[in-house]
Design an enzyme around this catalytic site. Structure first.
Site, short mmCIF file in Angstrom:
data_model
loop_
_atom_site.label_atom_id
_atom_site.label_comp_id
_atom_site.label_asym_id
_atom_site.label_seq_id
_atom_site.Cartn_x
_atom_site.Cartn_y
_atom_site.Cartn_z
N SER A 1 41.83 46.87 48.07
CA SER A 1 40.59 47.27 48.75
C SER A 1 40.78 48.40 49.76
CB SER A 1 39.94 46.05 49.41
OG SER A 1 39.55 45.14 48.42
N TYR B 1 43.01 42.30 36.57
CA TYR B 1 43.21 43.76 36.45
C TYR B 1 44.68 44.15 36.57
CZ TYR B 1 42.81 43.07 41.46
OH TYR B 1 42.97 42.59 42.74
N ASN C 1 31.58 37.36 49.62
CA ASN C 1 32.76 38.24 49.67
C ASN C 1 32.53 39.45 50.56
OD1 ASN C 1 31.09 39.83 48.09
ND2 ASN C 1 32.79 40.63 46.89
N LYS D 1 36.16 32.56 51.10
CA LYS D 1 34.83 32.93 50.58
C LYS D 1 33.76 31.85 50.80
CE LYS D 1 36.23 36.23 47.02
NZ LYS D 1 36.06 36.65 45.63
N ALA E 1 36.07 32.44 41.03
CA ALA E 1 35.54 33.63 40.37
C ALA E 1 34.57 33.25 39.27
CB ALA E 1 36.67 34.48 39.82
N ALA F 1 36.79 27.64 35.68
CA ALA F 1 35.70 27.07 36.47
C ALA F 1 36.07 27.11 37.95
CB ALA F 1 35.42 25.63 36.01
N GLY F 2 36.88 28.10 38.34
CA GLY F 2 37.29 28.24 39.74
C GLY F 2 36.31 29.11 40.51
N GLY G 1 39.56 43.69 34.35
CA GLY G 1 38.84 43.38 35.60
C GLY G 1 38.75 44.53 36.58
N THR H 1 38.17 37.50 51.05
CA THR H 1 38.79 37.06 49.81
C THR H 1 39.42 35.69 50.00
OG1 THR H 1 40.22 37.75 47.99
CG2 THR H 1 40.95 38.39 50.18
N ASP I 1 30.57 40.18 44.12
CA ASP I 1 31.30 39.92 42.87
C ASP I 1 30.31 39.76 41.71
OD1 ASP I 1 33.88 39.96 43.90
OD2 ASP I 1 33.87 37.83 44.39
#
Ligand code: NAP
Length: 285
Positions: free
Chosen positions: A16, A221, A86, A65, A129, A126-127, A242, A61, A101
């Site tokens: 970032s 990514y 975020n 979050k 993100a 299923a977390g 990503g 992050t 996001d």
């Protein structure tokens, strides 16, 4: 000079700062974006610091979050629905939180011309993100969503929650290893939001079992091409990693802070250059 941050723990490898600082420079804005490693007990004080006049805001992050939702003055509808934020914007001493996001993922699909409207989608994971991705897919008009996770109870919880938000749509849970051939062949869009493939060269599913029309997205990514994406490409499927999601969520946050259109190409170049530097450092160590 004004300030912006990313708060996380740990957060040392974040791309970032490279992405945002390149954008501030390109726009001629005197803003410095810095990493701030915030241990969970220090989060409330760190969020309070964002009220200072010279602070634009922060990105947030892992693992903060969810916790930041209770520390700001206002949470927008998307962050409230997804249950995670975020991005925080300092609006004259009042803190406003959102979740870019969701929009970042949606914009990354638009950029790749991957349609969501009317598709049958399979979400792996299923977390944290996965919540934003599930919301973006259903909000974007997916007709069906199958959520498959190693821990099936988490898939069940997320499917029930998302099904409650979008009662007209079909949202079902599954175990990651119990997906049937019919379920796999029936999917138009597959999104990996598990972390499998990031630190080990493993794939959450075998893409040769998918339909030839399926598009495969991995929100990881680094590495740029996970085993899932390499296998999907070998099977002749169109893929997306990503990085566009990462850059697009950054661009949306940047636009909220500055009120300007983000210099998106500059942000992509900065992200790619930072990833190349990281790879070179890793290879040298
Ligand atoms: P998280 O909340 O820790 O969730 C991890 C997910 O991966 C869970 O569904 C977990 O399943 C699954 N998983 C982990 N190890 C697994 C394994 N060995 N086999 C099968 N499933 C496994 O993490 P997150 O925040 O959602 O992040 C997930 C990934 O998305 C990370 O790689 C992260 O870098 C990436 N991400 C990318 C962006 C972007 O902008 N491109 C944004 C956010 C996150 P269980 O529930 O069974 O543990």
């Amino acid at each position: 000079m004004r300030r912006a941050f990313v708060y996380g723990y740990p957060v040392g490898h974040s791309l970032s700062p490279a992405i945002h600082n390149a954008a501030f420079r390109a726009a001629g804005l005197h803003v410095e974006y810095a990493v701030r490693e915030v241990a969970p007990p220090a989060l409330a004080a760190a969020v309070a610091d964002l009220r200072a006049e010279d602070v634009l805001g922060t990105n947030v992050t892992v693992p903060h979050k969810v916790a930041v939702l209770d520390l700001v003055d206002e949470v927008d509808a998307v962050a409230r629905t997804v249950g995670a934020a975020n991005t925080i914007h300092n609006r004259g001493g009042r803190l406003w939180a959102t979740n870019t996001d969701v929009g970042g993922f949606a914009r990354s699909l638009e950029r790749a011309h991957f349609a969501v409207e009317g598709v049958s989608a399979l979400l792996l994971g299923a977390g944290g993100a996965a919540r934003g991705v599930a919301y973006a897919l259903l909000d974007g008009g997916a007709r069906r969503l199958l959520i498959a996770n190693r821990t099936v109870q988490r898939a069940e919880r997320l499917a029930a929650e998302m099904g409650g938000l979008f009662p007209a749509l079909e949202v079902k849970p599954s175990g990651l290893d119990s997906l049937t051939g019919d379920e796999l062949r029936g999917c138009d869009l597959v999104v990996n939001s598990t972390s499998l493939g990031m630190s080990e060269d493993r794939s959450p599913l075998d893409p040769s079992r998918l339909s030839p029309r399926a598009r495969v997205i991995d929100i990881i990514y680094a590495p740029a091409r996970t085993l899932l994406l390499r296998r999907a490409e070998a099977a002749g499927l169109r893929t997306l990693n990503g990085l566009p999601m990462l850059v697009e969520q950054a661009a949306l946050a940047w636009e909220i802070w500055t009120g300007r259109v983000a210099p998106i190409e500059v942000m992509f170049e900065a992200a790619e250059a930072a990833l190349r530097r990281r790879e070179t450092e890793r290879a040298a160590s």
